[in-house]
Design an enzyme around this catalytic site. Sequence first.
Site, PDB file in Angstrom:
ATOM      1  N   HIS A 127       0.806  -1.213   0.000  1.00 46.21           N
ATOM      2  CA  HIS A 127       0.000   0.000   0.000  1.00 46.21           C
ATOM      3  C   HIS A 127       0.844   1.269   0.000  1.00 46.21           C
ATOM      4  O   HIS A 127       0.585   2.176  -0.793  1.00 46.21           O
ATOM      5  CB  HIS A 127      -0.995   0.022   1.151  1.00 46.21           C
ATOM      6  N   TYR A 168       1.718   5.129  -2.598  1.00 44.00           N
ATOM      7  CA  TYR A 168       2.060   6.515  -2.279  1.00 44.00           C
ATOM      8  C   TYR A 168       3.476   6.857  -2.706  1.00 44.00           C
ATOM      9  O   TYR A 168       3.779   8.025  -2.969  1.00 44.00           O
ATOM     10  CB  TYR A 168       1.825   6.773  -0.787  1.00 44.00           C
ATOM     11  N   HIS A 203      -9.439   0.497 -10.963  1.00 43.36           N
ATOM     12  CA  HIS A 203      -9.057   1.533  -9.997  1.00 43.36           C
ATOM     13  C   HIS A 203      -7.575   1.856 -10.104  1.00 43.36           C
ATOM     14  O   HIS A 203      -7.188   3.035 -10.167  1.00 43.36           O
ATOM     15  CB  HIS A 203      -9.401   1.060  -8.586  1.00 43.36           C
ATOM     16  N   PHE A 204      -6.729   0.825 -10.146  1.00 45.36           N
ATOM     17  CA  PHE A 204      -5.290   1.057 -10.256  1.00 45.36           C
ATOM     18  C   PHE A 204      -4.943   1.809 -11.537  1.00 45.36           C
ATOM     19  O   PHE A 204      -4.035   2.643 -11.552  1.00 45.36           O
ATOM     20  CB  PHE A 204      -4.529  -0.277 -10.231  1.00 45.36           C
ATOM     21  N   HIS A 205      -5.677   1.507 -12.603  1.00 50.21           N
ATOM     22  CA  HIS A 205      -5.360   2.174 -13.862  1.00 50.21           C
ATOM     23  C   HIS A 205      -5.809   3.629 -13.882  1.00 50.21           C
ATOM     24  O   HIS A 205      -5.272   4.426 -14.665  1.00 50.21           O
ATOM     25  CB  HIS A 205      -5.970   1.391 -15.034  1.00 50.21           C
ATOM     26  N   ARG A 214     -10.388 -10.591 -11.621  1.00 49.91           N
ATOM     27  CA  ARG A 214      -9.103 -10.052 -12.056  1.00 49.91           C
ATOM     28  C   ARG A 214      -8.120 -11.191 -12.178  1.00 49.91           C
ATOM     29  O   ARG A 214      -8.379 -12.310 -11.740  1.00 49.91           O
ATOM     30  CB  ARG A 214      -8.601  -9.008 -11.050  1.00 49.91           C
ATOM     31  N   ARG A 215      -7.015 -10.943 -12.846  1.00 47.65           N
ATOM     32  CA  ARG A 215      -5.916 -11.918 -12.970  1.00 47.65           C
ATOM     33  C   ARG A 215      -6.344 -13.191 -13.701  1.00 47.65           C
ATOM     34  O   ARG A 215      -5.756 -14.247 -13.491  1.00 47.65           O
ATOM     35  CB  ARG A 215      -5.365 -12.319 -11.600  1.00 47.65           C
TER      36      ARG A 215
END
Length: 549
Positions: free
Chosen positions: A223, A227, A374-376, A439-440
């Site tokens: 996590h 950041y 979300h990550f993208h 996912r994956r």
Amino acid sequence: MSQTMIKVDRRDGKLAMAHLYVAFIALALGGLAGLLQTLVRSGRFELPLGIDYYQVLTTHGVLLGLVLTTFFIMGFQFAAVSRTSGTFTKKARIAGWIGFVVMTVGTIMTTIMILLNEASVLYTFYAPLQAHALFYLGLTLVIVGSWIGGGAMIANYVRWRKANPGKPSPILTFMTVINMLMWFVATLGVAVSVLFQLLPWSLGWIDTVNVLVTRTLFWYFGHPLVYFWLLPAYMAWYVIIPKVIGGKMFSDSMARLSFILFLLFSIPVGLHHQLTEPGIDAFWKYIQVVLTFLVVIPSLMTAFSLFANFEMFGRSKGATGLFGWFKMLPWKDARFVVPFIGMIAFIPGGAGGIINASFQMNQVVHNTIWVTGHFHLTVATAVILTFFGITYWLVPHLTGRVLTKAMNQLAIIQGIVWGVGMLIMSSAMHIAGLLGAPRRSSFSTYGDAPQAIDWIPYQVAQAIGGSILFLGIILMIIIFINLTFFAPKGEEEFPVAEVADKAERTPMVFENWKIWVTILVALILIAYTVPIMEMIQDGPPGSKGFKLW
């Protein structure tokens, strides 16, 4: 161009550029793997030459999520520290080069193992999936190399502080120290997991590992990794974008405080990635969910500061009304436009993050392709487009060239292409995730599921969006090569904004590291000591027989 322009020392510039070369090679290879991945998920394409889907997936995640980001961030931060707190000493520069070599060797080892299909374990490398020992060793070298380079940056900060007692350090150098301190503390988790469990296990020195401990140590790192990606983008948003648009920083103090809060609240929150996992008491999950939501505070501070910068600039140009300043922004300058697209994408990305971290709503989207979407939005749009915006001025500054009008126009086109491709792909991922698409997974693994017929249109849309994104990668590579080797010789500014005239004085308490490190360590101990002890003593249901060492 002003003759008094402060430039990054040529020797430091070479070190920064070396990192950027590796970063953009990783962008090209990882981007190709991402394109192949979306095509396979659509069910309309099969990988040639016996290439495995998870091999491609691992390549994409490791090269873009770990290699591209880490090398770009290190290169940018070397340049930022040199620009704002002075040229590196010979010893510090040598340490920077040693760190670069160690990171590069580790990257090559890791990549070779993935390409040989000896490490198709994704970028999370969860046990009981097992990779070749050289994969784990390579990852360790990347981390150790970044420690060495980060140490050189901090040494430059310490040298500046000694030469300027009682003064607040240059803002970009201060932000770099915060980011590297967070990185040092976070990577301890993955280093312990690899060195004491996964690597000995892969070498056959031990028979078993504690799967839950390895996953927890990964997310202790995983996590704050987000950041580590995000804070360099925030450096640009706080300090560089105001200068690019012709304005000033709204508040130096607010910027420093927000970075300190990110340091404190980004590390002791990894369990919110494990909300569905057994073996972790719900009380500790809830504690970390609360700590996760505290990160909203510095995020909102950043948004407020950004739009305050924009409005102050617009008002100085005569803008009136609630949104009159919007028209005054430099919409023909790629150095602003492309990061601004990233800022806009971060709004829905942040909203999705709130859902991911929520104790109840996470149950709906956990392990679905919603999370990938979300990550993208966050990393692959907000962060990466800001990195591209940095590239447009940083590379010519370091290579003694200029961003031409033609390259500026191509850069704006590139940003728009990226934004359109990501809008299509990420939206399809979010919708498919709400419909339960995993996912994956490749089409061959989920194609027989009864509900798969509902997912297929969105998987095709992902392939379309991914293809547009790959076009954006090609355009970015063209721009990078031009700015590195072919653009006209000249001087390009390294923009660093001054603080607004009426801003409050920066208090020196921000530089009191004893306070902040003590609070950080206390939060980590509170959040992780008991959960990890319970994992070692009891283990999750069904994991009997696994041991820590």
